[in-house]
Design an enzyme around this catalytic site. Structure first.
Site, PDB file in Angstrom:
ATOM      1  N   GLU A 133       0.283  -0.635  16.211  1.00  0.00           N
ATOM      2  CA  GLU A 133      -0.550   0.515  15.813  1.00  0.00           C
ATOM      3  C   GLU A 133      -1.492   0.913  16.951  1.00  0.00           C
ATOM      4  O   GLU A 133      -1.726   2.103  17.205  1.00  0.00           O
ATOM      5  CB  GLU A 133      -1.370   0.188  14.546  1.00  0.00           C
ATOM      6  N   ASN A 141      -3.070  -7.036   8.844  1.00  0.00           N
ATOM      7  CA  ASN A 141      -3.920  -6.936   7.641  1.00  0.00           C
ATOM      8  C   ASN A 141      -3.866  -8.226   6.828  1.00  0.00           C
ATOM      9  O   ASN A 141      -4.866  -8.623   6.226  1.00  0.00           O
ATOM     10  CB  ASN A 141      -3.539  -5.703   6.813  1.00  0.00           C
ATOM     11  N   HIS A 180       5.620  -5.188   8.669  1.00  0.00           N
ATOM     12  CA  HIS A 180       5.683  -6.555   9.184  1.00  0.00           C
ATOM     13  C   HIS A 180       5.989  -7.564   8.078  1.00  0.00           C
ATOM     14  O   HIS A 180       5.114  -8.329   7.671  1.00  0.00           O
ATOM     15  CB  HIS A 180       4.367  -6.903   9.894  1.00  0.00           C
ATOM     16  N   CYS A 237       2.372   5.836   8.806  1.00  0.00           N
ATOM     17  CA  CYS A 237       1.536   6.088   7.624  1.00  0.00           C
ATOM     18  C   CYS A 237       0.629   7.293   7.888  1.00  0.00           C
ATOM     19  O   CYS A 237       0.015   7.392   8.958  1.00  0.00           O
ATOM     20  CB  CYS A 237       0.681   4.855   7.316  1.00  0.00           C
ATOM     21  N   THR A 255      -6.441   0.648  11.556  1.00  0.00           N
ATOM     22  CA  THR A 255      -6.677   0.833  10.119  1.00  0.00           C
ATOM     23  C   THR A 255      -6.790  -0.473   9.331  1.00  0.00           C
ATOM     24  O   THR A 255      -7.210  -0.465   8.176  1.00  0.00           O
ATOM     25  CB  THR A 255      -5.516   1.646   9.492  1.00  0.00           C
ATOM     26  N   SER A 309       1.562  -9.831  10.679  1.00  0.00           N
ATOM     27  CA  SER A 309       0.931  -8.795   9.866  1.00  0.00           C
ATOM     28  C   SER A 309      -0.585  -8.884  10.014  1.00  0.00           C
ATOM     29  O   SER A 309      -1.230  -9.798   9.510  1.00  0.00           O
ATOM     30  CB  SER A 309       1.332  -8.974   8.395  1.00  0.00           C
ATOM     31  N   SER A 316       2.046  -5.463   3.358  1.00  0.00           N
ATOM     32  CA  SER A 316       3.494  -5.379   3.612  1.00  0.00           C
ATOM     33  C   SER A 316       4.283  -6.444   2.846  1.00  0.00           C
ATOM     34  O   SER A 316       5.475  -6.610   3.074  1.00  0.00           O
ATOM     35  CB  SER A 316       3.751  -5.523   5.113  1.00  0.00           C
ATOM     36  N   CYS A 365       0.867  -1.180   0.000  1.00  0.00           N
ATOM     37  CA  CYS A 365       0.000   0.000   0.000  1.00  0.00           C
ATOM     38  C   CYS A 365       0.904   1.231   0.000  1.00  0.00           C
ATOM     39  O   CYS A 365       2.127   1.116   0.137  1.00  0.00           O
ATOM     40  CB  CYS A 365      -0.862  -0.017   1.255  1.00  0.00           C
ATOM     41  N   CYS A 371      -8.442   1.660   6.417  1.00  0.00           N
ATOM     42  CA  CYS A 371      -7.923   2.450   5.293  1.00  0.00           C
ATOM     43  C   CYS A 371      -8.361   1.863   3.949  1.00  0.00           C
ATOM     44  O   CYS A 371      -8.860   0.736   3.869  1.00  0.00           O
ATOM     45  CB  CYS A 371      -6.404   2.535   5.373  1.00  0.00           C
TER      46      CYS A 371
HETATM   47  O1  10E Z   1       0.208  -5.665  11.200  1.00  0.00           O
HETATM   48  P1  10E Z   1      -0.224  -4.619  10.200  1.00  0.00           P
HETATM   49  O2  10E Z   1      -1.142  -5.100   9.175  1.00  0.00           O
HETATM   50  O3  10E Z   1      -0.736  -3.404  10.932  1.00  0.00           O
HETATM   51  O4  10E Z   1       1.123  -4.072   9.510  1.00  0.00           O
HETATM   52  P2  10E Z   1       1.907  -4.489   8.186  1.00  0.00           P
HETATM   53  O5  10E Z   1       3.285  -3.950   8.384  1.00  0.00           O
HETATM   54  O6  10E Z   1       1.769  -5.897   7.876  1.00  0.00           O
HETATM   55  O7  10E Z   1       1.199  -3.677   7.001  1.00  0.00           O
HETATM   56  C1  10E Z   1       1.220  -2.274   6.931  1.00  0.00           C
HETATM   57  C2  10E Z   1       0.201  -1.699   7.810  1.00  0.00           C
HETATM   58  C3  10E Z   1       0.416  -0.719   8.717  1.00  0.00           C
HETATM   59  C4  10E Z   1       1.662   0.061   8.777  1.00  0.00           C
HETATM   60  C5  10E Z   1      -0.640  -0.362   9.681  1.00  0.00           C
HETATM   61  N1  10E Z   1      -1.576   0.522   9.187  1.00  0.00           N
HETATM   62 FE1  SF4 Z   2      -1.380   3.112   5.665  1.00  0.00          FE
HETATM   63 FE2  SF4 Z   2      -1.580   0.889   7.023  1.00  0.00          FE
HETATM   64 FE3  SF4 Z   2      -3.418   1.475   5.239  1.00  0.00          FE
HETATM   65 FE4  SF4 Z   2      -1.030   0.816   4.445  1.00  0.00          FE
HETATM   66  S1  SF4 Z   2      -2.427  -0.527   5.541  1.00  0.00           S
HETATM   67  S2  SF4 Z   2      -2.245   2.569   3.687  1.00  0.00           S
HETATM   68  S3  SF4 Z   2       0.247   1.635   6.032  1.00  0.00           S
HETATM   69  S4  SF4 Z   2      -2.996   2.624   7.089  1.00  0.00           S
END
Ligand code: 10E
Ligand code: SF4
Length: 318
Positions: free
Chosen positions: A133, A232, A48, A103, A172, A230, A275, A19, A202
């Site tokens: 977060e 997400n 992550h 972010c 998010t 991670s 990520s 993203c 998001c």
């Molecule tokens: O564990 P998350 O999904 O929050 O983080 P990630 O590093 O896997 O993906 C990016 C997402 C962020 C930085 C949180 N909004």
């Molecule tokens: Fe921002 Fe997290 Fe959404 Fe990516 S997943 S756009 S880092 S809020």
């Protein structure tokens, strides 16, 4: 010659992978290394993903969990997930060079929390306990000002100071559907609660989940490329399962695919968390090609053109 490999349709979800916030955070580390040289410290995994972190470590980034593990005289970068207010305050006190890679969409939630707090409201945060977060967002306000709920059941258990003066915010990267149910429970118990128009999930989270929902009915198995920490990415696995794909698995990269489970599979879905880099998606596709006669079909449910600028300090010459 006939192809002995069994046929397989590989549905590739789009959008998937990086993203805008992840892209920016990685760029920040790379540009900081260029500007200040190695080592540059990074508080928490910048995003992550082990592959990303290992790559930056090779270029000279040093990953730590806390600021007190960093020397005063080297730059430090705060991860994309955000940090409690006390962290930049301490960096300032130590006169460190620091760059915040939070972010902008997470920072927006921080600002929302502060705004509601300034208006005298107590906050309810929907999120996962212990996630960086959540620690960062809750850490924008004094202790006790943010009540955390993870589930619908938690909503019944919280005891706000004044049920008439409440606002909610969210992590998010939550499941859009699970969060809607928690928001509904909050609104039912606290009719006066104030919140964002929908929630703070998001665009990238929303789009990746929608793409998985659209792929799920077509497939026998779903592979989500992403790391176990991670959030997400893990939500994408759950969304796949909830949308009817019983075999939904998180894999960091191709060597984690359980090929016995792919026996007899004729249609597989592939996506990647926010990520997870695209090289790992290609690695997974190649691993399938080695075993199956693969027909790749892209299932695109949205187009993304979000881009975030890196902080000014990195755009200026050293
Ligand atoms: O564990 P998350 O999904 O929050 O983080 P990630 O590093 O896997 O993906 C990016 C997402 C962020 C930085 C949180 N909004
Ligand atoms: Fe921002 Fe997290 Fe959404 Fe990516 S997943 S756009 S880092 S809020």
């Amino acid at each position: 010659m006939t192809d002995a490999r069994p046929p397989l349709t590989l549905y590739l979800a789009a959008p998937r992978g990086f993203c805008a916030g992840v892209d920016r955070a990685i760029k920040i580390v790379e540009m900081a290394l260029q500007k200040w040289g190695a080592p540059v410290y990074v508080r928490h995994e910048i995003v992550h993903n082990k592959f990303v972190v290992d790559g930056l470590r090779e270029k000279g980034a040093v990953f730590v969990e806390e600021l007190d593990e960093c020397p005063d005289d080297r730059p430090v970068i705060f991860s994309a997930h955000g940090v409690p207010k006390a962290v930049p305050a301490e960096a300032r006190r130590r006169e460190m060079i620091f760059v915040d890679a939070t972010c902008p969409l997470v920072s927006k939630v921080h600002v929302e929390a502060e705004r509601h707090h300034a208006a005298g409201l107590q906050m309810v945060m929907i999120g996962h306990e212990g996630h960086p977060e959540v620690l960062g967002t809750m850490g924008q306000l004094p202790p006790g000002e943010v009540l955390l709920v993870e589930t619908v059941a938690d909503v019944a258990a919280i005891e706000p100071r004044d049920p008439e003066r409440l606002a909610f915010i969210t992590q998010t990267t939550l499941s859009v559907d699970d969060t809607a149910a928690i928001v509904a429970a909050l609104q039912a118990r606290f009719p006066a609660i104030i919140g964002p128009a929908k929630e703070d999930i998001c665009y990238a989270t929303t789009n990746r989940q929608a793409a998985v929902k659209s792929v799920a009915p077509k497939i026998d198995a779903l592979l989500v490329i992403g790391a176990p920490n991670s959030s997400n990415s893990r939500r994408l696995v759950e969304v796949g399962r909830a949308a009817g794909c019983a075999y939904s698995q998180l894999v960091m990269r191709a060597d984690q695919i359980d090929w016995r489970a792919m026996d007899g599979v004729r249609a597989v879905g592939v996506t990647a968390g926010a990520s997870a880099p695209e090289v790992l998606v290609n690695e997974v596709i190649d691993a399938f090609r080695a075993r199956f006669a693969v027909d790749v079909q892209i299932v695109e449910t949205a187009q993304e053109n979000v881009e975030f600028k890196v902080p000014r300090v990195l755009r200026e010459p050293a």
